[in-house]
Design a protein around this motif. Sequence first.
Motif, PDB file in Angstrom:
ATOM      1  N   MET A   1       0.854  -1.201   0.000  1.00  0.00           N
ATOM      2  CA  MET A   1       0.000   0.000   0.000  1.00  0.00           C
ATOM      3  C   MET A   1       0.879   1.237   0.000  1.00  0.00           C
ATOM      4  O   MET A   1       1.807   1.363   0.788  1.00  0.00           O
ATOM      5  N   ALA A   2       0.624   2.148  -0.960  1.00  0.00           N
ATOM      6  CA  ALA A   2       1.453   3.339  -1.094  1.00  0.00           C
ATOM      7  C   ALA A   2       1.272   4.280   0.085  1.00  0.00           C
ATOM      8  O   ALA A   2       0.205   4.337   0.694  1.00  0.00           O
ATOM      9  N   GLY A   3       2.335   5.013   0.376  1.00  0.00           N
ATOM     10  CA  GLY A   3       2.257   6.043   1.392  1.00  0.00           C
ATOM     11  C   GLY A   3       1.644   7.301   0.796  1.00  0.00           C
ATOM     12  O   GLY A   3       0.843   7.235  -0.142  1.00  0.00           O
ATOM     13  N   LYS A   4       2.071   8.447   1.297  1.00  0.00           N
ATOM     14  CA  LYS A   4       1.468   9.691   0.844  1.00  0.00           C
ATOM     15  C   LYS A   4       2.427  10.836   1.097  1.00  0.00           C
ATOM     16  O   LYS A   4       3.266  10.769   2.010  1.00  0.00           O
ATOM     17  N   LEU A   5       2.301  11.886   0.290  1.00  0.00           N
ATOM     18  CA  LEU A   5       3.090  13.093   0.501  1.00  0.00           C
ATOM     19  C   LEU A   5       2.170  14.202   0.970  1.00  0.00           C
ATOM     20  O   LEU A   5       1.190  14.538   0.302  1.00  0.00           O
ATOM     21  N   TYR A   6       2.500  14.798   2.111  1.00  0.00           N
ATOM     22  CA  TYR A   6       1.772  15.951   2.634  1.00  0.00           C
ATOM     23  C   TYR A   6       2.652  17.191   2.474  1.00  0.00           C
ATOM     24  O   TYR A   6       3.800  17.206   2.925  1.00  0.00           O
ATOM     25  N   LEU A   7       2.124  18.221   1.829  1.00  0.00           N
ATOM     26  CA  LEU A   7       2.832  19.491   1.694  1.00  0.00           C
ATOM     27  C   LEU A   7       2.375  20.378   2.847  1.00  0.00           C
ATOM     28  O   LEU A   7       1.258  20.895   2.841  1.00  0.00           O
ATOM     29  N   CYS A   8       3.226  20.534   3.843  1.00  0.00           N
ATOM     30  CA  CYS A   8       2.830  21.218   5.080  1.00  0.00           C
ATOM     31  C   CYS A   8       3.394  22.633   5.137  1.00  0.00           C
ATOM     32  O   CYS A   8       4.616  22.829   5.172  1.00  0.00           O
ATOM     33  N   HIS A  57      16.543  19.364  -0.432  1.00  0.00           N
ATOM     34  CA  HIS A  57      16.780  20.752  -0.823  1.00  0.00           C
ATOM     35  C   HIS A  57      17.192  20.835  -2.292  1.00  0.00           C
ATOM     36  O   HIS A  57      17.223  19.817  -3.008  1.00  0.00           O
ATOM     37  N   GLU A  58      17.506  22.030  -2.728  1.00  0.00           N
ATOM     38  CA  GLU A  58      17.792  22.305  -4.146  1.00  0.00           C
ATOM     39  C   GLU A  58      18.933  21.444  -4.684  1.00  0.00           C
ATOM     40  O   GLU A  58      18.922  21.044  -5.846  1.00  0.00           O
ATOM     41  N   TYR A  59      19.913  21.131  -3.844  1.00  0.00           N
ATOM     42  CA  TYR A  59      21.116  20.458  -4.322  1.00  0.00           C
ATOM     43  C   TYR A  59      21.033  18.932  -4.260  1.00  0.00           C
ATOM     44  O   TYR A  59      21.935  18.248  -4.754  1.00  0.00           O
ATOM     45  N   ASN A  60      19.986  18.386  -3.655  1.00  0.00           N
ATOM     46  CA  ASN A  60      19.836  16.920  -3.660  1.00  0.00           C
ATOM     47  C   ASN A  60      18.444  16.495  -4.110  1.00  0.00           C
ATOM     48  O   ASN A  60      18.037  15.347  -3.903  1.00  0.00           O
ATOM     49  N   LYS A  61      17.693  17.436  -4.712  1.00  0.00           N
ATOM     50  CA  LYS A  61      16.272  17.199  -4.984  1.00  0.00           C
ATOM     51  C   LYS A  61      16.009  16.033  -5.924  1.00  0.00           C
ATOM     52  O   LYS A  61      14.952  15.396  -5.829  1.00  0.00           O
ATOM     53  N   ILE A  62      16.943  15.719  -6.820  1.00  0.00           N
ATOM     54  CA  ILE A  62      16.701  14.621  -7.751  1.00  0.00           C
ATOM     55  C   ILE A  62      16.976  13.280  -7.073  1.00  0.00           C
ATOM     56  O   ILE A  62      16.093  12.409  -6.989  1.00  0.00           O
ATOM     57  N   ASP A  63      18.207  13.101  -6.569  1.00  0.00           N
ATOM     58  CA  ASP A  63      18.561  11.822  -5.927  1.00  0.00           C
ATOM     59  C   ASP A  63      17.694  11.547  -4.709  1.00  0.00           C
ATOM     60  O   ASP A  63      17.155  10.451  -4.547  1.00  0.00           O
ATOM     61  N   LYS A  64      17.561  12.548  -3.843  1.00  0.00           N
ATOM     62  CA  LYS A  64      16.755  12.340  -2.633  1.00  0.00           C
ATOM     63  C   LYS A  64      15.287  12.178  -3.000  1.00  0.00           C
ATOM     64  O   LYS A  64      14.557  11.411  -2.355  1.00  0.00           O
ATOM     65  N   GLY A  65      14.854  12.885  -4.037  1.00  0.00           N
ATOM     66  CA  GLY A  65      13.464  12.758  -4.469  1.00  0.00           C
ATOM     67  C   GLY A  65      13.119  11.328  -4.846  1.00  0.00           C
ATOM     68  O   GLY A  65      12.075  10.796  -4.448  1.00  0.00           O
ATOM     69  N   HIS A  66      14.008  10.682  -5.607  1.00  0.00           N
ATOM     70  CA  HIS A  66      13.773   9.281  -6.006  1.00  0.00           C
ATOM     71  C   HIS A  66      13.720   8.370  -4.775  1.00  0.00           C
ATOM     72  O   HIS A  66      12.882   7.453  -4.698  1.00  0.00           O
ATOM     73  N   LYS A  67      14.605   8.621  -3.815  1.00  0.00           N
ATOM     74  CA  LYS A  67      14.624   7.799  -2.600  1.00  0.00           C
ATOM     75  C   LYS A  67      13.332   7.987  -1.794  1.00  0.00           C
ATOM     76  O   LYS A  67      12.781   7.010  -1.252  1.00  0.00           O
ATOM     77  N   LEU A  68      12.863   9.229  -1.719  1.00  0.00           N
ATOM     78  CA  LEU A  68      11.625   9.482  -0.981  1.00  0.00           C
ATOM     79  C   LEU A  68      10.433   8.830  -1.669  1.00  0.00           C
ATOM     80  O   LEU A  68       9.539   8.284  -0.999  1.00  0.00           O
ATOM     81  N   VAL A  69      10.408   8.884  -2.988  1.00  0.00           N
ATOM     82  CA  VAL A  69       9.316   8.246  -3.733  1.00  0.00           C
ATOM     83  C   VAL A  69       9.325   6.735  -3.489  1.00  0.00           C
ATOM     84  O   VAL A  69       8.262   6.115  -3.292  1.00  0.00           O
ATOM     85  N   GLU A  70      10.504   6.129  -3.486  1.00  0.00           N
ATOM     86  CA  GLU A  70      10.603   4.692  -3.203  1.00  0.00           C
ATOM     87  C   GLU A  70      10.032   4.368  -1.826  1.00  0.00           C
ATOM     88  O   GLU A  70       9.313   3.375  -1.646  1.00  0.00           O
ATOM     89  N   LYS A  71      10.367   5.216  -0.859  1.00  0.00           N
ATOM     90  CA  LYS A  71       9.842   4.999   0.496  1.00  0.00           C
ATOM     91  C   LYS A  71       8.316   5.112   0.521  1.00  0.00           C
ATOM     92  O   LYS A  71       7.623   4.311   1.166  1.00  0.00           O
ATOM     93  N   MET A  72       7.784   6.109  -0.172  1.00  0.00           N
ATOM     94  CA  MET A  72       6.337   6.296  -0.170  1.00  0.00           C
ATOM     95  C   MET A  72       5.624   5.154  -0.905  1.00  0.00           C
ATOM     96  O   MET A  72       4.540   4.739  -0.504  1.00  0.00           O
ATOM     97  N   LEU A  73       6.243   4.644  -1.963  1.00  0.00           N
ATOM     98  CA  LEU A  73       5.657   3.498  -2.662  1.00  0.00           C
ATOM     99  C   LEU A  73       5.631   2.265  -1.768  1.00  0.00           C
ATOM    100  O   LEU A  73       4.796   1.371  -1.946  1.00  0.00           O
ATOM    101  N   ALA A  74       6.542   2.229  -0.782  1.00  0.00           N
ATOM    102  CA  ALA A  74       6.589   1.111   0.159  1.00  0.00           C
ATOM    103  C   ALA A  74       5.699   1.352   1.373  1.00  0.00           C
ATOM    104  O   ALA A  74       5.647   0.506   2.275  1.00  0.00           O
ATOM    105  N   GLY A  75       5.009   2.504   1.408  1.00  0.00           N
ATOM    106  CA  GLY A  75       4.055   2.752   2.480  1.00  0.00           C
ATOM    107  C   GLY A  75       4.396   3.874   3.442  1.00  0.00           C
ATOM    108  O   GLY A  75       3.620   4.166   4.355  1.00  0.00           O
TER     109      GLY A  75
END
Length: 285
Positions: A1-8, A57-75
């Motif tokens: 079950m996928a997780g979720k992103l909250y823009l706070c 942040h601006e300087y890791n947004k691509i690599d870290k973004g992919h890692k965060l998406v993987e985490k959210m896909l895992a719940g």
Amino acid sequence: MAGKLYLCATPIGNLEDITLRVLRILREADLIAAEDTRNSIKLLNYFEIHTPMTSYHEYNKIDKGHKLVEKMLAGTVVALITDAGTPGISDPGEELVRMCLEAGVPVTSVPGPAACIAALTMSGLPARRFAFEAFLPADKKERRAVLEEMSEETRTMVLYEAPHRLVRTLEELSGVLGEERPAAICRELTKRHETLFSATLGEALAHYRIQEPRGECVLVVAGRSRRELESDRRRVWQEMSVEEHMDYYESQGIGNKEAMKLVAKDRGVPRREVYAYLVERKTDA
């Protein structure tokens, strides 16, 4: 079950501006992605929130973004926060949102403070239609192009600027938009030393050349009047011959009849006058 992103959305100055829902989401999330963890830890400590944090942040947004998406896909449920204000507004949050939507991760916004909206609403300038320009580009060529676009803008414009660059930006805006253009410069929004300087661009420039600006600034600038813009455009068209005006549209693949209609509209004359002129020129030729 996928997780979720909250823009706070977090406070832009006054900590009392945080919402109860944001506080709940930050406590319940599995992970908080923060633009600057050193800055955000002060906010979390103040509200006694102990959720794990990671930097995004601006300087890791691509690599870290992919890692965060993987985490959210895992719940994993991730709450994204910026240093101040609403994530995605003039910060790398928009990149993470795009990645999530492409991957099928649910995204929702938990609204709250935004400096651009706060400044716009207190500026006294028209707020029904506005254009958010954020920070002007650093690249000279791109900056010049944006300023030229702004010279044609009829909507109220909102810009961000650092205090040490405020005078330079006011000089550029005054040169392109005119010293008499109404504006409001908002500083230190929601903080103890919040100020609103409502004047023309020329008056604001004169003021801040003497009074050194401090704190992050939001500039709200009135758009150009439609009547003035239309008058200037008509003057440009009238400097062209009707034939040149027709060629301008037909070179874009626009048919003769439609081009004639556009020429008549630009020049403020009935279409039959354009038609009669072209027929007469053709006959003379």
